[in-house]
Design a protein around this motif. Structure first.
Motif, PDB file in Angstrom:
ATOM      1  N   THR A 295       0.853  -1.189   0.000  1.00 22.78           N
ATOM      2  CA  THR A 295       0.000   0.000   0.000  1.00 22.78           C
ATOM      3  C   THR A 295       0.887   1.237   0.000  1.00 22.78           C
ATOM      4  OG1 THR A 295      -1.761  -1.125   1.228  1.00 22.78           O
ATOM      5  CG2 THR A 295      -1.782   1.283   1.238  1.00 22.78           C
ATOM      6  N   VAL A 296       0.634   2.127  -0.938  1.00 20.46           N
ATOM      7  CA  VAL A 296       1.377   3.385  -1.034  1.00 20.46           C
ATOM      8  C   VAL A 296       0.373   4.518  -0.862  1.00 20.46           C
ATOM      9  CG1 VAL A 296       2.861   4.836  -2.445  1.00 20.46           C
ATOM     10  CG2 VAL A 296       3.049   2.336  -2.593  1.00 20.46           C
ATOM     11  N   GLU A 297       0.577   5.317   0.178  1.00 23.71           N
ATOM     12  CA  GLU A 297      -0.351   6.409   0.447  1.00 23.71           C
ATOM     13  C   GLU A 297      -0.074   7.595  -0.470  1.00 23.71           C
ATOM     14  OE1 GLU A 297      -2.797   5.856   2.289  1.00 23.71           O
ATOM     15  OE2 GLU A 297      -2.121   4.071   3.389  1.00 23.71           O
ATOM     16  N   GLN A 298      -1.070   8.456  -0.604  1.00 25.54           N
ATOM     17  CA  GLN A 298      -0.924   9.637  -1.442  1.00 25.54           C
ATOM     18  C   GLN A 298       0.221  10.522  -0.924  1.00 25.54           C
ATOM     19  OE1 GLN A 298      -4.591  11.700  -2.344  1.00 25.54           O
ATOM     20  NE2 GLN A 298      -5.796   9.864  -1.961  1.00 25.54           N
ATOM     21  N   GLY A 299       1.083  10.930  -1.849  1.00 29.42           N
ATOM     22  CA  GLY A 299       2.182  11.821  -1.498  1.00 29.42           C
ATOM     23  C   GLY A 299       3.403  11.129  -0.935  1.00 29.42           C
ATOM     24  N   GLU A 300       3.384   9.803  -0.810  1.00 34.05           N
ATOM     25  CA  GLU A 300       4.555   9.083  -0.294  1.00 34.05           C
ATOM     26  C   GLU A 300       5.625   8.953  -1.368  1.00 34.05           C
ATOM     27  OE1 GLU A 300       4.428   5.917   3.128  1.00 34.05           O
ATOM     28  OE2 GLU A 300       3.082   5.279   1.531  1.00 34.05           O
ATOM     29  N   PHE A 301       6.862   8.836  -0.905  1.00 36.37           N
ATOM     30  CA  PHE A 301       7.998   8.528  -1.774  1.00 36.37           C
ATOM     31  C   PHE A 301       8.511   7.163  -1.326  1.00 36.37           C
ATOM     32  CE2 PHE A 301      11.333  10.843  -4.410  1.00 36.37           C
ATOM     33  CZ  PHE A 301      11.988   9.683  -4.789  1.00 36.37           C
ATOM     34  N   VAL A 302       8.320   6.150  -2.175  1.00 35.44           N
ATOM     35  CA  VAL A 302       8.671   4.770  -1.833  1.00 35.44           C
ATOM     36  C   VAL A 302       9.717   4.262  -2.814  1.00 35.44           C
ATOM     37  CG1 VAL A 302       7.829   2.392  -1.657  1.00 35.44           C
ATOM     38  CG2 VAL A 302       6.431   4.288  -0.806  1.00 35.44           C
ATOM     39  N   CYS A 303      10.800   3.689  -2.297  1.00 34.57           N
ATOM     40  CA  CYS A 303      11.817   3.065  -3.131  1.00 34.57           C
ATOM     41  C   CYS A 303      11.678   1.553  -3.077  1.00 34.57           C
ATOM     42  CB  CYS A 303      13.221   3.462  -2.682  1.00 34.57           C
ATOM     43  SG  CYS A 303      13.756   5.076  -3.283  1.00 34.57           S
ATOM     44  N   LEU A 304      11.687   0.919  -4.250  1.00 34.40           N
ATOM     45  CA  LEU A 304      11.767  -0.535  -4.360  1.00 34.40           C
ATOM     46  C   LEU A 304      13.226  -0.896  -4.571  1.00 34.40           C
ATOM     47  CD1 LEU A 304       8.766  -1.297  -6.769  1.00 34.40           C
ATOM     48  CD2 LEU A 304       8.768  -1.259  -4.271  1.00 34.40           C
ATOM     49  N   LEU A 305      13.756  -1.708  -3.680  1.00 37.09           N
ATOM     50  CA  LEU A 305      15.187  -2.008  -3.660  1.00 37.09           C
ATOM     51  C   LEU A 305      15.381  -3.510  -3.698  1.00 37.09           C
ATOM     52  CD1 LEU A 305      18.120  -0.852  -3.117  1.00 37.09           C
ATOM     53  CD2 LEU A 305      17.626  -1.193  -0.686  1.00 37.09           C
ATOM     54  N   GLY A 306      16.338  -3.949  -4.513  1.00 36.13           N
ATOM     55  CA  GLY A 306      16.631  -5.379  -4.559  1.00 36.13           C
ATOM     56  C   GLY A 306      17.612  -5.691  -5.669  1.00 36.13           C
TER      57      GLY A 306
ATOM     58  N   ARG B 222       9.862   5.417   2.594  1.00 33.27           N
ATOM     59  CA  ARG B 222       9.913   3.987   2.901  1.00 33.27           C
ATOM     60  C   ARG B 222      10.782   3.290   1.879  1.00 33.27           C
ATOM     61  NH1 ARG B 222       3.996   2.592   1.954  1.00 33.27           N
ATOM     62  NH2 ARG B 222       4.676   0.437   2.193  1.00 33.27           N
ATOM     63  N   VAL B 223      11.529   2.297   2.344  1.00 39.52           N
ATOM     64  CA  VAL B 223      12.315   1.441   1.465  1.00 39.52           C
ATOM     65  C   VAL B 223      11.738   0.033   1.537  1.00 39.52           C
ATOM     66  CG1 VAL B 223      14.580   0.410   1.011  1.00 39.52           C
ATOM     67  CG2 VAL B 223      14.412   2.815   1.718  1.00 39.52           C
ATOM     68  N   VAL B 224      11.286  -0.451   0.386  1.00 44.25           N
ATOM     69  CA  VAL B 224      10.707  -1.791   0.296  1.00 44.25           C
ATOM     70  C   VAL B 224      11.759  -2.706  -0.318  1.00 44.25           C
ATOM     71  CG1 VAL B 224       8.887  -3.200  -0.728  1.00 44.25           C
ATOM     72  CG2 VAL B 224       8.365  -0.889   0.107  1.00 44.25           C
ATOM     73  N   VAL B 225      12.263  -3.649   0.490  1.00 36.38           N
ATOM     74  CA  VAL B 225      13.310  -4.569   0.047  1.00 36.38           C
ATOM     75  C   VAL B 225      12.652  -5.826  -0.527  1.00 36.38           C
ATOM     76  CG1 VAL B 225      15.317  -5.933   0.739  1.00 36.38           C
ATOM     77  CG2 VAL B 225      14.894  -3.705   1.803  1.00 36.38           C
TER      78      VAL B 225
ATOM     79  N   ASP C 239       9.831  -3.918   4.738  1.00 36.30           N
ATOM     80  CA  ASP C 239       9.245  -2.615   4.424  1.00 36.30           C
ATOM     81  C   ASP C 239       9.674  -1.676   5.551  1.00 36.30           C
ATOM     82  OD1 ASP C 239       7.680  -0.401   3.857  1.00 36.30           O
ATOM     83  OD2 ASP C 239       5.914  -1.570   3.310  1.00 36.30           O
ATOM     84  N   ILE C 240      10.631  -0.801   5.248  1.00 34.95           N
ATOM     85  CA  ILE C 240      11.333  -0.037   6.279  1.00 34.95           C
ATOM     86  C   ILE C 240      11.007   1.448   6.150  1.00 34.95           C
ATOM     87  CG2 ILE C 240      13.607   0.518   7.235  1.00 34.95           C
ATOM     88  CD1 ILE C 240      14.482  -2.076   5.481  1.00 34.95           C
ATOM     89  N   ARG C 241      10.482   2.034   7.213  1.00 36.46           N
ATOM     90  CA  ARG C 241      10.213   3.466   7.209  1.00 36.46           C
ATOM     91  C   ARG C 241      11.494   4.217   7.535  1.00 36.46           C
ATOM     92  NH1 ARG C 241       6.489   6.758   6.383  1.00 36.46           N
ATOM     93  NH2 ARG C 241       4.984   5.084   6.073  1.00 36.46           N
ATOM     94  N   ILE C 242      11.795   5.231   6.732  1.00 25.90           N
ATOM     95  CA  ILE C 242      13.001   6.042   6.913  1.00 25.90           C
ATOM     96  C   ILE C 242      12.595   7.323   7.634  1.00 25.90           C
ATOM     97  CG2 ILE C 242      14.983   7.110   5.808  1.00 25.90           C
ATOM     98  CD1 ILE C 242      14.796   4.068   5.388  1.00 25.90           C
ATOM     99  N   ASP C 243      12.921   7.410   8.909  1.00 23.74           N
ATOM    100  CA  ASP C 243      12.488   8.533   9.732  1.00 23.74           C
ATOM    101  C   ASP C 243      13.518   9.660   9.842  1.00 23.74           C
ATOM    102  OD1 ASP C 243       9.941   7.540  10.367  1.00 23.74           O
ATOM    103  OD2 ASP C 243      10.774   6.240  11.921  1.00 23.74           O
ATOM    104  N   LEU C 244      14.576   9.596   9.051  1.00 23.26           N
ATOM    105  CA  LEU C 244      15.595  10.639   9.102  1.00 23.26           C
ATOM    106  C   LEU C 244      15.041  11.948   8.556  1.00 23.26           C
ATOM    107  CD1 LEU C 244      18.697   8.674   7.736  1.00 23.26           C
ATOM    108  CD2 LEU C 244      18.034   9.045  10.122  1.00 23.26           C
ATOM    109  N   PRO C 245      15.342  13.070   9.212  1.00 26.20           N
ATOM    110  CA  PRO C 245      14.867  14.369   8.704  1.00 26.20           C
ATOM    111  C   PRO C 245      15.575  14.725   7.403  1.00 26.20           C
ATOM    112  CG  PRO C 245      16.377  14.689  10.538  1.00 26.20           C
ATOM    113  CD  PRO C 245      16.122  13.216  10.460  1.00 26.20           C
ATOM    114  N   ARG C 246      14.883  15.496   6.564  1.00 23.95           N
ATOM    115  CA  ARG C 246      15.476  16.002   5.326  1.00 23.95           C
ATOM    116  C   ARG C 246      15.907  17.446   5.537  1.00 23.95           C
ATOM    117  NH1 ARG C 246      11.039  12.791   3.139  1.00 23.95           N
ATOM    118  NH2 ARG C 246      11.851  11.187   1.726  1.00 23.95           N
ATOM    119  N   PRO C 247      16.992  17.890   4.863  1.00 28.31           N
ATOM    120  CA  PRO C 247      17.849  17.120   3.960  1.00 28.31           C
ATOM    121  C   PRO C 247      18.708  16.121   4.723  1.00 28.31           C
ATOM    122  CG  PRO C 247      18.755  19.318   4.278  1.00 28.31           C
ATOM    123  CD  PRO C 247      17.421  19.309   4.953  1.00 28.31           C
ATOM    124  N   ARG C 248      18.989  14.990   4.099  1.00 28.98           N
ATOM    125  CA  ARG C 248      19.681  13.896   4.765  1.00 28.98           C
ATOM    126  C   ARG C 248      21.188  13.947   4.521  1.00 28.98           C
ATOM    127  NH1 ARG C 248      14.851   9.586   3.343  1.00 28.98           N
ATOM    128  NH2 ARG C 248      13.444  10.385   4.961  1.00 28.98           N
TER     129      ARG C 248
END
Length: 274
Positions: free
Chosen positions: A42-53, A217-220, A231-240
């Protein structure tokens, strides 16, 4: 289908993308190839999700299904509550090889979608000018793709999606062929565009650092067949800051998760005894 009488506040709660129980099986000469199995995302509106693998884990297949370029073998995929049955103007895709029309100028490439959607010549020109400026190509509007650098071509590809008024930006390793400095600059520019437009972004990458730098979020994904492993939420503040202890702790964690999915290579005994 979405209820047309739905309140605007309720519409906003509908996920931008909903992937449910998706399998993808390709036919091959030596039998079926199970590329994806049991994908729920599930990807919510306005999210930035990376698919990694790693290569072969089904990242690009999943992205193409979201785009409507490929169909599912089982399960369903919805965009804003509507089942995806093919490509749509609500979703735009950016490829590593840019996909620009070489016979059209920068402005003409960006205005191609609005023009063929029936917008007036004046509207098309205004839309093209707006997005040419947004991606920083004001001095290159009349240039052809062959006269642009790789980074400039990728800016045009992004602007072309934005000009179609899409709500979901699907990106398949868009910066993979660029040099490190250009890649870093475009990452920053993409984040600026994302903040300004609040688009939903699904971004496929091989790079752990790129995923952590960009994503909410990073989806491995793991292979054989492709599944969502983490499925890992990245809570680091921006700019990173890629050199920070927190950033590098995440990098080690995610790299470890990726490495655990790779089968160790078998050593040929003949080579050992050679």
């Amino acid at each position: 289908m979405l209820d047309k009488n739905m309140k605007s506040s309720d519409r906003f709660k509908v996920p931008a993308l909903q992937v449910s129980g998706v399998d993808k099986i390709y036919s091959a000469l030596n039998g079926p190839v199970h590329a994806l199995h049991g994908i729920d995302l599930t990807v919510e509106q306005g999210e930035f999700v990376c698919l990694l693998g790693a290569s072969g884990c089904g990242k690009s297949s999943l992205l193409r299904i979201m785009a409507g370029f490929e169909t599912v073998s089982n399960g369903s995929v919805r965009s804003y509550g509507n089942e995806i049955v093919g490509p749509g103007s609500d979703r735009g895709m950016v490829f590593q090889d840019y996909g620009l029309f070489p016979w059209l100028t920068v402005s003409e490439n960006i205005g191609f979608g609005p023009k063929h959607a029936g917008r007036s010549r004046r509207e098309v020109a205004e839309i093209a000018d707006k997005f040419v400026a947004m991606v920083g190509l004001g001095g290159f509007a009349d240039r052809y793709p062959g006269q642009l650098s790789g980074g400039m071509k990728q800016r045009v590809a992004i602007a072309r999606v934005l000009a179609n008024n899409g709500r979901v930006l699907l990106m398949d390793e868009p910066f993979g062929a660029l040099d490190a400095l250009t890649r870093a600059k475009l990452q920053e520019e993409l984040l600026t565009i994302w903040r300004e437009t609040r688009l939903t972004v699904i971004f496929v990458t091989h790079s752990v650092e790129e995923a952590i730098f960009l994503a909410d979020r990073v989806v491995v994904m793991s292979a054989g067949p492709g599944r969502i492993a983490s499925d890992i939420r990245i809570d680091l503040p921006r700019p990173r800051d890629v050199s920070s202890a927190e950033f590098n702790a995440l990098r080690r964690d995610i790299t470890g998760r990726l490495s655990s999915h790779l089968a160790p290579k078998k050593i040929d005994s003949a080579m050992v005894n050679a």
